[in-house]
Design a protein around this motif. Structure first.
Motif, short mmCIF file in Angstrom:
data_model
loop_
_atom_site.label_atom_id
_atom_site.label_comp_id
_atom_site.label_asym_id
_atom_site.label_seq_id
_atom_site.Cartn_x
_atom_site.Cartn_y
_atom_site.Cartn_z
N TYR A 18 48.09 126.01 -15.67
CA TYR A 18 46.92 126.57 -16.34
C TYR A 18 46.87 126.02 -17.76
O TYR A 18 47.90 125.93 -18.43
CB TYR A 18 47.01 128.09 -16.40
N THR A 78 50.47 127.15 -19.09
CA THR A 78 51.33 128.06 -18.34
C THR A 78 51.53 127.46 -16.96
O THR A 78 50.55 127.14 -16.26
CB THR A 78 50.73 129.47 -18.24
N VAL A 80 52.93 128.21 -13.33
CA VAL A 80 53.29 129.33 -12.46
C VAL A 80 53.77 128.76 -11.13
O VAL A 80 53.06 128.01 -10.46
CB VAL A 80 52.09 130.28 -12.23
N ALA A 86 56.77 132.16 -14.18
CA ALA A 86 55.87 131.56 -15.17
C ALA A 86 56.67 131.02 -16.35
O ALA A 86 57.67 131.58 -16.77
CB ALA A 86 54.86 132.58 -15.66
N SER A 88 55.55 129.20 -20.17
CA SER A 88 54.42 128.87 -21.04
C SER A 88 54.87 128.03 -22.23
O SER A 88 56.00 128.14 -22.69
CB SER A 88 53.77 130.16 -21.57
N ARG A 90 52.97 126.44 -25.94
CA ARG A 90 51.80 126.28 -26.80
C ARG A 90 52.03 125.08 -27.71
O ARG A 90 53.09 124.94 -28.31
CB ARG A 90 51.53 127.51 -27.65
#
Length: 92
Positions: A18, A78, A80, A86, A88, A90
Motif C-alpha cells: 500500500y 505498508t 501486508v 504488516a 510500514s 515512511r
C-alpha cells in the motif's frame, strides 16, 4: 520482520503493498524463481563462478516479489503479508 516466518513456506507467502493507504502492488514468494531460497542459491552459485562467496551476516534480498514503486518525501508504504503481518515505512 518476525521469527515465525522462518517456519513458513515463503513461496506461498502473499504480499500487498500500500502507498499512502492505496494498494499499488501485490505478489508472492513464488515470483522469485519459484521460492526465495532458490533465488538466493542462484546468486550464491553465480558469485562462486567469480570466486566470490556470500559471508555470514550479509543481508541478501531474494528479489522483487512485486513491481517497484516510486517514492517521494512523505509517502507511507505498508507491506501486508499473509496472516495480516504488516510492516510500514515512511519516506522523509
Amino acid at each position: 520482520w518476525e521469527r515465525a516466518l522462518l517456519e513458513e513456506d515463503l513461496s506461498t507467502l502473499g504480499l500487498v503493498l500500500y502507498k499512502n493507504g492505496e494498494p499499488v502492488a501485490q505478489g508472492a514468494g513464488a515470483a522469485c524463481l519459484g521460492h526465495p531460497a532458490k533465488a538466493v542459491a542462484w546468486l550464491a552459485n553465480a558469485l562462486a563462478a567469480f570466486g566470490v562467496a556470500l559471508e555470514p551476516g550479509e543481508i541478501v534480498m531474494s528479489g522483487a516479489w512485486a513491481p517497484v514503486q516510486p517514492a517521494s518525501p512523505g509517502d507511507l508504504f505498508t507491506l501486508v503479508g499473509t496472516g495480516g503481518r504488516a510492516l510500514s515505512l515512511r519516506f522523509v
